[in-house]
Design an enzyme around this catalytic site. Structure first.
Site, mmCIF file in Angstrom:
data_model
loop_
_atom_site.group_PDB
_atom_site.id
_atom_site.type_symbol
_atom_site.label_atom_id
_atom_site.label_comp_id
_atom_site.label_asym_id
_atom_site.label_seq_id
_atom_site.Cartn_x
_atom_site.Cartn_y
_atom_site.Cartn_z
ATOM 1 N N LEU A 36 0.832 -1.214 0.000
ATOM 2 C CA LEU A 36 0.000 0.000 0.000
ATOM 3 C C LEU A 36 0.864 1.260 0.000
ATOM 4 C CD1 LEU A 36 -2.975 -0.920 2.394
ATOM 5 C CD2 LEU A 36 -2.829 -1.148 -0.087
ATOM 6 N N GLU A 85 7.632 -0.324 -8.082
ATOM 7 C CA GLU A 85 7.541 1.113 -8.318
ATOM 8 C C GLU A 85 7.456 1.235 -9.831
ATOM 9 O OE1 GLU A 85 7.260 3.663 -6.330
ATOM 10 O OE2 GLU A 85 7.358 2.473 -4.492
ATOM 11 N N SER A 86 6.421 1.930 -10.327
ATOM 12 C CA SER A 86 6.097 1.776 -11.747
ATOM 13 C C SER A 86 6.138 3.059 -12.573
ATOM 14 C CB SER A 86 4.703 1.145 -11.874
ATOM 15 O OG SER A 86 3.720 2.085 -11.477
ATOM 16 N N THR A 140 8.010 -5.403 -18.563
ATOM 17 C CA THR A 140 7.554 -4.317 -19.434
ATOM 18 C C THR A 140 8.352 -4.272 -20.737
ATOM 19 O OG1 THR A 140 7.599 -1.899 -19.625
ATOM 20 C CG2 THR A 140 9.071 -2.829 -18.009
ATOM 21 N N ASP A 141 7.748 -3.731 -21.767
ATOM 22 C CA ASP A 141 8.476 -3.556 -23.029
ATOM 23 C C ASP A 141 9.571 -2.501 -22.902
ATOM 24 O OD1 ASP A 141 6.870 -1.270 -22.895
ATOM 25 O OD2 ASP A 141 5.973 -1.512 -24.871
ATOM 26 N N SER A 166 13.099 1.508 -16.077
ATOM 27 C CA SER A 166 13.263 0.363 -16.980
ATOM 28 C C SER A 166 14.542 -0.404 -16.665
ATOM 29 C CB SER A 166 13.202 0.797 -18.444
ATOM 30 O OG SER A 166 14.122 1.806 -18.731
ATOM 31 N N ARG A 229 3.320 5.269 -27.917
ATOM 32 C CA ARG A 229 3.169 4.131 -27.014
ATOM 33 C C ARG A 229 2.181 3.164 -27.663
ATOM 34 N NH1 ARG A 229 7.090 6.222 -25.594
ATOM 35 N NH2 ARG A 229 7.744 6.915 -23.522
ATOM 36 N N ASN A 264 1.231 10.443 -28.294
ATOM 37 C CA ASN A 264 0.598 10.980 -27.073
ATOM 38 C C ASN A 264 -0.433 12.060 -27.394
ATOM 39 O OD1 ASN A 264 2.206 9.310 -25.561
ATOM 40 N ND2 ASN A 264 3.792 10.851 -25.226
HETATM 41 P P1 NAD Z 1 1.019 0.396 -9.878
HETATM 42 O O1 NAD Z 1 2.069 1.399 -9.537
HETATM 43 O O2 NAD Z 1 -0.354 0.849 -10.199
HETATM 44 O O3 NAD Z 1 0.893 -0.657 -8.689
HETATM 45 C C1 NAD Z 1 2.005 -1.180 -8.031
HETATM 46 C C2 NAD Z 1 1.526 -1.849 -6.765
HETATM 47 O O4 NAD Z 1 2.665 -2.429 -6.109
HETATM 48 C C3 NAD Z 1 0.897 -0.880 -5.757
HETATM 49 O O5 NAD Z 1 -0.293 -1.441 -5.242
HETATM 50 C C4 NAD Z 1 1.938 -0.745 -4.656
HETATM 51 O O6 NAD Z 1 1.381 -0.510 -3.373
HETATM 52 C C5 NAD Z 1 2.606 -2.106 -4.723
HETATM 53 N N1 NAD Z 1 3.977 -2.080 -4.203
HETATM 54 C C6 NAD Z 1 4.958 -1.185 -4.490
HETATM 55 N N2 NAD Z 1 6.073 -1.487 -3.795
HETATM 56 C C7 NAD Z 1 5.792 -2.608 -3.078
HETATM 57 C C8 NAD Z 1 6.545 -3.416 -2.196
HETATM 58 N N3 NAD Z 1 7.825 -3.134 -1.902
HETATM 59 N N4 NAD Z 1 5.952 -4.498 -1.644
HETATM 60 C C9 NAD Z 1 4.651 -4.816 -1.942
HETATM 61 N N5 NAD Z 1 3.898 -4.069 -2.753
HETATM 62 C C10 NAD Z 1 4.459 -2.987 -3.327
HETATM 63 O O7 NAD Z 1 1.642 -0.445 -11.071
HETATM 64 P P2 NAD Z 1 0.915 -1.145 -12.297
HETATM 65 O O8 NAD Z 1 0.755 -0.163 -13.391
HETATM 66 O O9 NAD Z 1 -0.263 -1.910 -11.807
HETATM 67 O O10 NAD Z 1 2.050 -2.169 -12.758
HETATM 68 C C11 NAD Z 1 2.089 -3.504 -12.251
HETATM 69 C C12 NAD Z 1 3.269 -4.219 -12.852
HETATM 70 O O11 NAD Z 1 3.163 -4.230 -14.258
HETATM 71 C C13 NAD Z 1 4.605 -3.535 -12.540
HETATM 72 O O12 NAD Z 1 5.549 -4.534 -12.274
HETATM 73 C C14 NAD Z 1 4.947 -2.789 -13.821
HETATM 74 O O13 NAD Z 1 6.346 -2.685 -13.977
HETATM 75 C C15 NAD Z 1 4.334 -3.703 -14.857
HETATM 76 N N6 NAD Z 1 3.898 -3.061 -16.110
HETATM 77 C C16 NAD Z 1 3.049 -1.996 -16.082
HETATM 78 C C17 NAD Z 1 2.608 -1.442 -17.274
HETATM 79 C C18 NAD Z 1 1.630 -0.282 -17.285
HETATM 80 O O14 NAD Z 1 1.315 0.229 -18.370
HETATM 81 N N7 NAD Z 1 1.089 0.151 -16.154
HETATM 82 C C19 NAD Z 1 3.041 -1.959 -18.495
HETATM 83 C C20 NAD Z 1 3.918 -3.054 -18.482
HETATM 84 C C21 NAD Z 1 4.325 -3.608 -17.279
HETATM 85 P P1 TYD Z 2 3.243 7.260 -18.827
HETATM 86 O O1 TYD Z 2 1.767 7.081 -18.680
HETATM 87 O O2 TYD Z 2 4.006 7.865 -17.703
HETATM 88 O O3 TYD Z 2 3.837 5.820 -19.233
HETATM 89 P P2 TYD Z 2 5.330 5.429 -19.739
HETATM 90 O O4 TYD Z 2 6.251 6.561 -19.537
HETATM 91 O O5 TYD Z 2 5.671 4.270 -18.856
HETATM 92 O O6 TYD Z 2 5.166 5.041 -21.176
HETATM 93 O O7 TYD Z 2 3.512 8.142 -20.112
HETATM 94 C C1 TYD Z 2 3.007 7.776 -21.380
HETATM 95 C C2 TYD Z 2 3.511 8.798 -22.394
HETATM 96 O O8 TYD Z 2 2.893 10.059 -22.111
HETATM 97 C C3 TYD Z 2 5.012 9.042 -22.295
HETATM 98 O O9 TYD Z 2 5.525 9.251 -23.620
HETATM 99 C C4 TYD Z 2 5.132 10.313 -21.483
HETATM 100 C C5 TYD Z 2 3.867 11.080 -21.830
HETATM 101 N N1 TYD Z 2 3.293 11.934 -20.760
HETATM 102 C C6 TYD Z 2 2.953 13.248 -21.032
HETATM 103 O O10 TYD Z 2 3.128 13.750 -22.167
HETATM 104 N N2 TYD Z 2 2.404 14.007 -20.033
HETATM 105 C C7 TYD Z 2 2.198 13.509 -18.779
HETATM 106 O O11 TYD Z 2 1.719 14.272 -17.890
HETATM 107 C C8 TYD Z 2 2.550 12.153 -18.517
HETATM 108 C C9 TYD Z 2 2.348 11.577 -17.146
HETATM 109 C C10 TYD Z 2 3.083 11.399 -19.539
#
Ligand code: NAD
Ligand code: TYD
Length: 370
Positions: A36, A85-86, A140-141, A166, A229, A264
């Site tokens: 959390l 951390e994402s 992730t990609d 990344s 993206r 974007n």
């Molecule tokens: P998010 O940031 O929404 O959620 C991350 C969750 O992990 C949160 O609930 C946070 O509380 C929990 N967390 C963080 N540190 C923790 C710790 N030390 N111990 C336990 N829980 C912890 O992220 P998301 O967008 O749901 O991404 C989930 C996974 O998918 C990540 O590994 C991310 O790298 C990967 N991913 C995300 C995307 C995307 O577009 N969001 C795309 C490709 C891969």
């Molecule tokens: P984001 O949602 O942070 O995902 P990622 O960086 O993991 O691809 O960003 C998506 C794209 O949007 C990225 O090219 C950065 C851009 N972006 C903006 O232009 N403005 C914003 O406020 C944010 C958060 C992202």
């Protein structure tokens, strides 16, 4: 009954995965382990679907004794590691936390799983594993770096991460791959493109833009807005992970993507157009507006200072998922974005809840100097 630990299940994709699993299966026990952080919220955890429940445990994936305790208490057969951390922008501000959670947390989970899942040794000294166990790393990609105008990431594209985020995810992938080789640890990795959908924390592009439009605030577009993206509706990602966990070959990496490349600026304009259209055709939605309908226009778009090291383009080749696991995305971007926007319009209390902490401070810090 198969028991899963789902880490990060109070975050965006993890919560959608829990929901998908509860809605799809009767014979799974899901234990959500989540620290959390700012990105994980009690309001995001999907506790039950149709009377089926998950068990929630608050804790850190780096905490060895906590994770050990879960394996002692439950007959865990699958770990799906979403916890991370994402956010790239936060990783530029504070890389350390990304390395701790994303790398060491992954290693800790695998080490505990190794202890509980190993049942013996083969004649070469490799561990042998309990039937049916699987560790799945959600990657992730972004580990592949950045593309120019053409080409796609395949599973064999060299790893070339550019941001602290990344780089930490790549390091985690390498540790998982090292365990696959060294211990024949039964793991899989998926590398997915950008997700969108319900429960997406409003620091990422799409939910941030939706939130700002409803408030009549400027829409910060980094650089020239032409970065690309490859967007995937989150439920399609959840289905892909489920397929890989159940049918993917241990030791393999699978790319997951939607063939949905967008600049974007196209996303921002489409989001403005869609919200405006929904407000005009379904006036009941106007009650969530904190600005006049007439303010919802392209005038809100504001080009701001670019992200440091901003990757130009991501695009996934998902052929392996299609050929081996018969997976393909089912939701077009045009359908998914409307579903997503409707969800946000109907769940403003969720947005208020998850942004009630330090969000405003974060927002000012990140955007006031751009
Ligand atoms: P998010 O940031 O929404 O959620 C991350 C969750 O992990 C949160 O609930 C946070 O509380 C929990 N967390 C963080 N540190 C923790 C710790 N030390 N111990 C336990 N829980 C912890 O992220 P998301 O967008 O749901 O991404 C989930 C996974 O998918 C990540 O590994 C991310 O790298 C990967 N991913 C995300 C995307 C995307 O577009 N969001 C795309 C490709 C891969
Ligand atoms: P984001 O949602 O942070 O995902 P990622 O960086 O993991 O691809 O960003 C998506 C794209 O949007 C990225 O090219 C950065 C851009 N972006 C903006 O232009 N403005 C914003 O406020 C944010 C958060 C992202």
């Amino acid at each position: 009954m198969k028991t899963y630990i789902i880490t990060g299940g109070a975050g965006f994709i993890g919560a959608n995965f829990v929901k998908y699993m509860l809605a799809t299966y009767h014979d799974v026990q899901l234990i959500v382990l989540d620290a959390l952080t700012y990105a994980g919220n009690l309001g995001t955890i999907v506790h039950d679907v149709d009377g089926k429940c998950c068990i929630f445990v608050k804790g850190d994936i780096c905490d060895s004794s906590l994770v050990t305790g879960l394996f002692e208490k439950y007959p865990v057969e699958v770990v799906v590691n979403f916890a991370a951390e994402s956010h790239v922008d936060r990783s530029i501000e504070n890389p350390r936390l990304f390395l701790e959670t994303n790398i060491l947390g992954t290693q800790n989970l695998m080490d505990v799983a190794r202890k509980f899942w190993a049942v013996g040794k083969d004649d070469k000294g490799y561990p042998t594993w309990k039937e049916g166990v699987r560790f799945h790393q959600v990657s992730t990609d972004e580990v592949y770096g950045s593309l120019g105008a053409t080409g796609y990431f395949t599973e064999t594209t060299p790893l070339d991460p550019r941001s602290p985020y990344s780089a930490s995810k790549t390091s985690a992938d390498l540790i998982v791959k090292a365990y696959m080789e060294t211990y024949k640890f039964p793991a899989t990795i998926t590398r997915c493109s950008n997700n969108y959908g319900p429960y997406h924390f409003p620091e990422k592009l799409i939910p941030l833009i939706i939130k700002n439009i409803l408030e009549g605030k400027k829409l910060p577009v980094y650089g020239d807005g032409k970065n690309v993206r490859d967007w995937l509706y989150v439920e399609d990602h959840c289905k892909a992970i489920d397929q890989v966990v159940r049918f993917g070959r241990a030791g393999e990496v699978y790319n997951v993507g939607g063939h949905n490349e967008k600049q974007n600026i196209e996303i921002v304009k489409l989001t403005i157009d869609t919200i405006r259209h929904l407000m005009e055709t379904e006036p009941a939605y106007r009650k969530v507006l904190k600005t006049d309908l007439s303010n919802i226009s392209y005038d809100l778009i504001t080009y701001v200072k670019d992200r440091l090291g901003h990757d130009q383009r991501y695009a996934i080749d998902p052929t392996k998922m299609k050929n081996e696991l018969n997976w393909a995305p089912e939701t077009s971007f045009e359908t998914g974005i409307v579903k997503t926007i409707r969800w946000y319009l109907e769940n403003q209390n969720w947005v208020d809840e998850v942004t009630s902490g330090d969000y405003q401070k974060y927002y000012e810090k990140m955007y006031s100097n751009r």
